[in-house]
Design a protein around this motif. Structure first.
Motif, short mmCIF file in Angstrom:
data_model
loop_
_atom_site.label_atom_id
_atom_site.label_comp_id
_atom_site.label_asym_id
_atom_site.label_seq_id
_atom_site.Cartn_x
_atom_site.Cartn_y
_atom_site.Cartn_z
N SER A 150 0.87 -1.31 0.04
CA SER A 150 0.05 0.10 0.05
C SER A 150 0.92 1.46 0.07
O SER A 150 2.13 1.36 0.63
CB SER A 150 -0.85 0.05 1.14
OG SER A 150 -1.85 -1.10 0.99
N PRO A 151 0.30 2.26 -0.62
CA PRO A 151 1.11 3.57 -0.70
C PRO A 151 1.46 4.31 0.49
O PRO A 151 0.55 4.18 1.72
CB PRO A 151 0.32 4.39 -1.40
CG PRO A 151 -1.11 3.69 -1.34
CD PRO A 151 -0.92 2.48 -1.16
N SER A 152 2.48 4.57 0.80
CA SER A 152 3.08 5.50 1.96
C SER A 152 4.49 6.27 1.55
O SER A 152 4.65 6.24 0.41
CB SER A 152 3.48 4.40 3.01
OG SER A 152 4.95 3.70 2.83
N PHE A 153 4.82 7.10 2.58
CA PHE A 153 5.93 8.10 2.42
C PHE A 153 7.25 7.45 2.58
O PHE A 153 8.23 8.39 2.68
CB PHE A 153 5.60 9.45 2.86
CG PHE A 153 4.58 10.31 1.98
CD1 PHE A 153 4.59 10.77 1.06
CD2 PHE A 153 3.18 9.94 2.62
CE1 PHE A 153 3.72 11.54 0.26
CE2 PHE A 153 2.04 10.63 2.01
CZ PHE A 153 2.38 11.55 0.75
N ASP A 154 7.39 6.31 2.97
CA ASP A 154 8.60 5.46 2.91
C ASP A 154 9.03 5.29 1.79
O ASP A 154 8.27 4.80 0.71
CB ASP A 154 8.24 4.12 3.82
CG ASP A 154 7.94 4.31 5.06
OD1 ASP A 154 8.90 4.98 6.22
OD2 ASP A 154 6.88 4.04 5.73
N ASP A 155 10.32 5.61 1.31
CA ASP A 155 10.79 5.45 0.11
C ASP A 155 10.77 4.03 -0.25
O ASP A 155 11.32 3.07 0.47
CB ASP A 155 12.19 6.11 -0.17
CG ASP A 155 12.43 6.40 -1.59
OD1 ASP A 155 11.47 6.44 -2.52
OD2 ASP A 155 13.62 6.54 -1.85
N ILE A 156 10.49 3.61 -1.63
CA ILE A 156 10.63 2.34 -2.07
C ILE A 156 11.45 2.43 -3.59
O ILE A 156 11.26 3.39 -4.28
CB ILE A 156 9.53 1.60 -2.53
CG1 ILE A 156 8.64 1.37 -1.27
CG2 ILE A 156 9.45 0.28 -3.05
CD1 ILE A 156 7.20 0.95 -1.36
#
Length: 940
Positions: A452-458
């Motif tokens: 799911s989307p988050s503001f941790d970088d991937i």
């Protein structure tokens, strides 16, 4: 290209017509952000022009103060963090505008009435660049839920230096850089120092420091003056205390980290900083990597199980994103520059066939990023980004034909699509909720969200049956994680000391390979796929310091995309013709900045105006100088808006040149002023491709001078001279590493023809050829350069100045025919990285041995009128060059001391060369005129 404009309260935005769909969002974003940017720096910037360069494939932003403008290159960076590309540029560049406006008050503002826009720019020289960038990064971090200050990779280089070497480099080495070691840049350490200082002393520390610079720049070092007054600090003390604190805190966090053991596949054979990036299994026994470092240009290397390396290919210029390999083919995206237009570039897919040892270009003038080849080697997937930033997933066959294209609605950015199998893709998707990992079924066109989307970088993703491995930032250090596709649980796979990235699963799915960072560069690490050793996501340790957390209350708050207004601004055409002229600065004296030398500082009484329009198509200067006790009007205009560049130069005033012999009738003392007019038309073609920098510049020069020359034939003075010159210059040079002094392979060719078609009674022609060959020396970074030239004048009455160089030590010679040969051997001596307080920093000593010879026919020395039919000139010697900085000014200087022995006249000569490198622009570079100068001597 047609340009449009939007005018808002604080900005005038200029953009190409094909960026229209994004222009309203950009205008609303900039206006909404305005009040957030100046909250902690009390300043209200005046209206400023924003120029959007959407034809480039390289993401960037610039704030330039003469003329005042922001230049945006809005294409999303393939390695970007979880924030929209335009948001990133807005948060960062608008902070620079606030900084510069803060410097435009008091004394500086008064100075702007005297010198124009360059006043604030001159004040900025007194502010360290690491503050300007560090403060802007702090701002982008505090205004968004992402930003580089939140990224573990952004502090990784400093953290590794601190913990492995015991400390970061000293202040002077960080400020001025090094040829000896890798030095994290001003962005990285600048953020740490600014964040630390704002935590300890508050935002007012820098607010007052900038006010001190603007109001009292005459206090020698105004930033230090203010620091001492506020907190008994200097810039160096602040730097030292920052990293004393960080060392203690990083060491504390380091003790909490249990490092994952791994097998290192690469073997380091030297001390120089070297990285092995983007490992990809070719088979169970070979891994493909990109090898790079400060002492080499990037290359693709195969590493076997024993650590043996084999270079397979040296690519051209490309954004280091990732490599892909399957079926013996290496795939990557390479930057292709437009032949003529600097702000237009392309990103094309390249394929290198390992078996055939051949490179292929799959696309032409496209905008493809992060390609990945399918496991069967038959298809390639890549992100296509249009000039209005719309994103597409394109699937191409191995011949370059687009088979399928996919997109998603809304403001979506795709990153690094990866084949899960021959029918499905894993794609990193950025939306306003952050980054997610989604699967695209290419047969049905359906999408499925795995992470799911988050503001941790991937970043990188790699699939293996039950698991999806990916690189993320959950623990405060970049690590490899695994998603269990059955349970949807996420597990931490690696516990790296400084950072793990770029994961790839082995063909048998029993191992993974990835990058592990150290202070010496990235290593290639391999571990078995062992779920029993993994840590569930909710049990991982947070090893970040979160220095930004306590700064959030110093700013107005986070900017949420959903809070932006949706105002509709009027869009109008922007006329390039009516905006050709923009006078931005002036000086109350005349300064010829193009001809600076240690023995000649070209400053004269007078005045000069500088002009450059916002699109940088027309620039010029108009000045008056009282020079050599004569009044001069000096004009220079360059127009770059057409395919050829037109450059005009005029110097008017003073006494005209008069050439007469003893029998000539004297001229009146009341002659019209001297007029020298030059027009140059040239086409600077950038033909760079693969690993070579290539360029071709054809040019035509026209020169008029109203000199008077006595004619024996007509028994009167001929007035006016017109010279025409034609030149063709070509270069083909191998890319250079940071340590290289000269290219280690390549050549240049230069040919010219000059004549005076309407004055054949006095002037003949001159033809010139010169070639230079660069060859590798006996050791790394050594270069042997061989140069040969031939020049022939068809002499009538007057000599032209020779364009070929005589050996050092010979002056005032002219030759009707001239042959030259030079051999130079250049090499580094050592890299001291030595400083004497704030006075001097020495980064490199380099040496050169040379032999120079010339052979001339019908030679004339125009100082003593010595004449010879045939004469040889020879010189040999050496040169020692030191690269250094003074007074902690970041512009590097070079000073070379040479000595040459001339055996034919048994004389030793000495001299020195000096240059300044201002962001790559060489001032006082050695130049030869393209057109003949004044007549040097009369044939006796």
């Amino acid at each position: 290209m047609k340009w449009k404009q939007i005018n808002t309260e604080h900005y005038r935005i200029l953009f190409p017509e094909d960026f229209l769909s994004k222009s309203q969002y950009l205008a609303n974003l900039f206006e909404y952000t305005y009040s957030y940017e100046n909250y902690s720096l009390q300043s209200n910037p005046r209206k400023i022009t924003v120029i959007v360069h959407n034809q480039s494939v390289v993401s960037n932003g610039l704030v330039i103060w003469a003329p005042r403008r922001i230049e945006l290159y809005p294409v999303p960076d393939p390695n970007s963090y979880p924030d929209d590309a335009l948001d990133q540029l807005a948060f960062h560049e608008l902070r620079h505008v606030v900084q510069m406006e803060k410097l435009n008050v008091g004394f500086s503002r008064a100075l702007s009435y005297v010198v124009g826009d360059i006043a604030a720019g001159s004040m900025a020289i007194m502010v360290p660049q690491w503050y300007m960038e560090g403060d802007a990064i702090t701002q982008e971090t505090l205004l968004s839920r992402s930003g580089r200050g939140r990224l573990p990779s952004f502090e990784m280089g400093l953290r590794a230096l601190t913990l492995e070497k015991g400390k970061v480099w000293d202040y002077d080495k960080s400020l001025m850089d090094s040829y000896k070691d890798y030095v994290p840049g001003k962005y990285e350490y600048g953020y740490q120092v600014v964040a630390y200082s704002r935590n300890k002393y508050g935002a007012e520390l820098w607010d007052k420091a900038l006010s001190q610079v603007a109001n009292k720049p005459y206090t020698i070092n105004p930033v230090n003056f203010c620091f001492r007054k506020q907190a008994n600090l200097t810039k160096k003390r602040l730097y030292d205390s920052t990293f004393w604190y960080l060392r203690k805190e990083w060491d504390r966090k380091d003790k909490e980290n249990e490092i994952t053991p791994f097998r290192k596949l690469n073997i380091r054979k030297k001390k120089a900083f070297t990285s092995y990036r983007f490992p990809r299994y070719v088979n169970d026994s070979l891994v493909l990597v990109e090898k790079s470092g400060i002492d080499q240009i990037n290359r693709f290397v195969l590493i076997d199980r024993k650590g043996n390396e084999r270079v397979v290919h040296i690519p051209g210029y490309y954004e280091p994103v990732r490599l892909s390999v399957a079926d013996g083919k290496i795939v990557w995206a390479e930057t292709i520059y437009d032949e003529r237009w600097y702000n237009r570039s392309f990103s094309d897919i390249k394929i290198y066939n390992i078996i055939e040892q051949k490179e292929y270009r799959l696309s032409r003038r496209a905008r493809y990023f992060a390609p990945d080849i399918s496991p069967d080697g038959k298809k390639i997937v890549a992100v296509r980004i249009e000039t209005d930033n719309r994103n597409f997933i394109d699937i191409l066959n191995i011949s370059g034909k687009v088979l399928q294209s996919f997109s998603l609605p809304g403001n979506i950015t795709f990153f690094k699509p990866t084949w899960k199998n021959n029918q499905s893709l894993l794609v990193i998707v950025l939306s306003k909720e952050g980054k997610s990992i989604e699967e695209l079924n290419t047969l049905t066109g359906t999408w499925h969200v795995w992470v799911s989307p988050s503001f941790d970088d991937i970043q990188s993703v790699s699939a293996s049956g039950r698991y999806i491995f990916f690189h993320a930032t959950y623990s405060g250090i970049d690590n490899i994680y695994a998603l269990d596709c059955r349970s949807k649980d996420i597990w931490q796979v690696t516990r790296s000391r400084f950072g793990a990235s770029d994961v790839c699963v082995s063909p048998d799915e029993k191992k993974i390979v990835y990058n592990d960072y150290t202070s010496k560069g990235y290593n290639v690490a391999e571990i078995p796929v062992d779920p029993a050793s993994w840590i569930p996501l909710d049990k991982i340790k947070d090893l970040s310091l979160h220095m930004f957390d306590s700064l959030l209350n110093q700013e107005k708050g986070l900017i949420n995309q959903g809070s932006l207004p949706d105002s509709v601004y009027s869009v109008k055409s922007y006329s390039k013709f009516t905006h050709l002229l923009k006078v931005h600065s002036w000086l109350p004296f005349y300064f010829d900045y193009d001809n600076i030398s240690l023995d000649n500082i070209p400053v004269y009484p007078g005045v000069v105006l500088y002009s450059q329009n916002y699109l940088s198509t027309l620039e010029g200067s108009q000045g008056y100088a009282y020079k050599d006790r004569e009044h001069r009007l000096i004009t220079s205009v360059t127009y770059r808006g057409l395919y050829p560049v037109f450059k005009f130069m005029e110097e008017y005033g003073g006494s005209p040149m008069v050439y007469q012999d003893s029998a000539a009738t004297p001229l009146s003392d009341h002659l019209p002023p001297r007029s020298d007019f030059t027009m140059q038309v040239y086409v600077p073609l950038n033909l760079t491709i693969n690993k070579y920098d290539r360029g071709l510049t054809p040019s035509v020069n026209f020169r008029f001078t109203n000199s008077y020359v006595w004619s024996d034939y007509l028994h009167k003075y001929n007035k006016n001279r017109i010279f025409l010159s034609y030149r063709l210059y070509y270069y083909n040079l191998l890319k250079m590493s940071q340590r290289d002094i000269l290219p280690r392979l390549g050549f240049t060719l230069d040919t010219r023809f000059i004549h005076a078609p309407w004055d054949r009674e006095d002037y003949g022609t001159i033809t010139y050829f010169q070639g230079k060959l660069y060859l590798p020396g006996i050791m790394k970074h050594h270069t042997l350069s061989l140069q040969a030239g031939y020049e022939k004048q068809k002499l009538v009455r007057f000599y032209y100045l020779n364009h070929l160089h005589y050996p050092r030590g010979y002056h005032y010679w002219l030759s009707e025919k001239l042959k030259t040969f030079n051999a130079h051997y250049d090499f580094p001596v050592f890299y001291p990285d030595f400083s004497i307080g704030s006075l001097l920093y020495i980064s490199r000593f380099s040496g050169s041995l040379f032999y120079e010879m010339a052979q001339g026919e019908k030679n004339l020395n125009y100082q003593n009128y010595e004449y010879s039919d045939l004469k040889s000139f020879q010189g040999c010697g050496g040169k020692l060059t030191v690269d250094f900085n003074v007074f902690r000014i970041e512009f590097p200087l070079s000073l070379g001391f040479w000595t040459a022995y001339n055996p034919d006249i048994d004389r030793v000569n000495t001299g020195f060369d000096f240059s300044i490198n201002v962001y790559g622009l060489r001032i006082n570079r050695q130049r030869r005129p393209l057109l003949p100068g004044s007549v040097a001597a009369r044939l006796q």
